[in-house]
Design an enzyme around this catalytic site. Sequence first.
Site, mmCIF file in Angstrom:
data_model
loop_
_atom_site.group_PDB
_atom_site.id
_atom_site.type_symbol
_atom_site.label_atom_id
_atom_site.label_comp_id
_atom_site.label_asym_id
_atom_site.label_seq_id
_atom_site.Cartn_x
_atom_site.Cartn_y
_atom_site.Cartn_z
ATOM 1 N N HIS A 59 52.586 36.352 39.751
ATOM 2 C CA HIS A 59 52.569 37.305 40.873
ATOM 3 C C HIS A 59 53.808 36.993 41.717
ATOM 4 C CE1 HIS A 59 48.267 38.450 40.204
ATOM 5 N NE2 HIS A 59 48.197 37.227 39.712
ATOM 6 N N ARG A 61 55.190 38.925 43.989
ATOM 7 C CA ARG A 61 55.086 39.480 45.355
ATOM 8 C C ARG A 61 56.308 40.324 45.750
ATOM 9 N NH1 ARG A 61 49.817 37.818 45.012
ATOM 10 N NH2 ARG A 61 49.510 35.621 45.459
ATOM 11 N N HIS A 176 41.085 40.892 34.316
ATOM 12 C CA HIS A 176 40.584 39.802 35.156
ATOM 13 C C HIS A 176 39.068 39.987 35.175
ATOM 14 C CE1 HIS A 176 40.794 37.328 39.077
ATOM 15 N NE2 HIS A 176 39.521 37.463 38.737
ATOM 16 N N HIS A 216 43.266 34.266 32.541
ATOM 17 C CA HIS A 216 42.745 33.014 33.116
ATOM 18 C C HIS A 216 41.251 32.733 32.875
ATOM 19 C CE1 HIS A 216 41.802 35.997 36.108
ATOM 20 N NE2 HIS A 216 43.016 36.025 36.607
ATOM 21 N N ASP A 280 49.294 31.980 36.031
ATOM 22 C CA ASP A 280 48.711 32.726 37.155
ATOM 23 C C ASP A 280 49.378 32.287 38.466
ATOM 24 O OD1 ASP A 280 47.278 34.519 38.602
ATOM 25 O OD2 ASP A 280 45.345 33.512 38.412
HETATM 26 O O1 DOR Z 1 43.660 33.191 42.608
HETATM 27 C C1 DOR Z 1 44.100 34.320 42.401
HETATM 28 N N1 DOR Z 1 45.150 34.799 43.098
HETATM 29 N N2 DOR Z 1 43.526 35.096 41.457
HETATM 30 C C2 DOR Z 1 43.869 36.393 41.292
HETATM 31 O O2 DOR Z 1 43.328 37.023 40.441
HETATM 32 C C3 DOR Z 1 44.868 37.021 42.169
HETATM 33 C C4 DOR Z 1 45.795 35.986 42.697
HETATM 34 C C5 DOR Z 1 46.670 36.508 43.794
HETATM 35 O O3 DOR Z 1 47.328 37.538 43.573
HETATM 36 O O4 DOR Z 1 46.754 35.886 44.856
HETATM 37 ZN ZN ZN Z 2 46.559 36.783 38.506
#
Ligand code: DOR
Ligand code: ZN
Length: 407
Positions: A59, A61, A176, A216, A280
């Site tokens: 991710h 961001r 997920h 995950h 992840d």
């Molecule tokens: O722990 C997590 N954080 N699991 C997720 O599925 C999303 C992720 C996030 O984008 O912060």
């Molecule tokens: Zn994720």
Amino acid sequence: MFDVVIKNANIFRKNQYIQAEIGIIGEKIAKIGKTLSGEVKINAKGTIVLPAGIDIHVHFRDWKEKEKETWVTGSMAALRGGIGVVVDQPNTLPLVDSMNRMDERIELAEKKSLVDFRINLGLTKKNFHLLKETENKMLNTAIGEVFLQHSNPNLQIDYSMLKTIREKVRDIITVHAEDPNLIQDNEGPYHIVRPPEAEIQAVKKCLHLGVFHFCHISTFNAMSTVIQSPSTFEVTPHHLFLDNKVAITPEFNVNPPLRDSTNRDKILKNFLNIPVIASDHAPHTIEEKKEGAPGFPNVELTYPLLMFMVKEKILTLKDVVDKLARNPARLFGFDDYGSIQPGKYASLAIFNFKKVQKISGEKLISKCKFTPFEGFKAIFPEFVLIRGKMAYSDNEFFIKPGYGKEA
Ligand code: DOR
Ligand code: ZN
């Protein structure tokens, strides 16, 4: 005459070590042989040359969450961790939930990323009528992350929608899988309010609907169920190496949560049966982490943690390379990546088993300076090459944002 020759290389290839030299022309490996001559020489004496990792779950961001991570910081963290390709997930702000947004995301990554990338499209209640268009654009590539449970209700879909989607598209759908009906609420330690059953039941229900890639997987029960099906899955380093005894402060929150040590031991013991390890990578600001925002900045630590486990003889090098490079390349169609062979991209991570370091959150390149692996031993790569170019060595970066391209 090659552009670059890696001298004195101890290459791990076709499941064995060979002593040879790697000749690179342009972006690709041209030859593996003896005494090659080239303009640039890299001395790999004392090291082991591996394919750069492919992390299919990050991710990164950016956009309205630059305080958590940007494509520049995320992809620099990936490089330090020996990762050459990342797959970015769509729960961004705004969401990647349309083809236009997808194009914008690709444009951003093309400008900012140091490593190669692919963007996953989010399937939502609103956009699944666009599936035909999606299929045309992304045939046989990943389409997830589909969330059965998510704090952003716009990204949450139900089983009947998932069934329709599965029937309509041929693309890989990554899910997920946590059943929202079995999650109490988000107040309290995640390993209490998000029980193993939420994952186990969600996986079972999905398997009735078709073939998926499960993100995950955190329970041995769900893992064993998926192994007996044609579906695939990934496991994160935190579910492999940590259990919920460490989860004493809100910083340790993660979705799915850390499980008990018996479960963790069973997953680690069955490492061989895991097709893919993915980080992840889910960064948040330190203030958000203190308030329990879920996720860890792992893209930088996954390969290094696993390499230390190889040194300790807990894992084999073959298994680690399979799960971090070869299998993700094969399963997700990264045809030019993931192994050391003439014709493949010269994206390489070069490690020295003698150089063990302790992980420190403060020293992470990711903007998120909290890691549940504080003080753990790890072996970071000495050199990382991305498509023929020396990209990273010894805390220095030799390529610029924008070098990365869509993989
Ligand atoms: O722990 C997590 N954080 N699991 C997720 O599925 C999303 C992720 C996030 O984008 O912060
Ligand atoms: Zn994720």
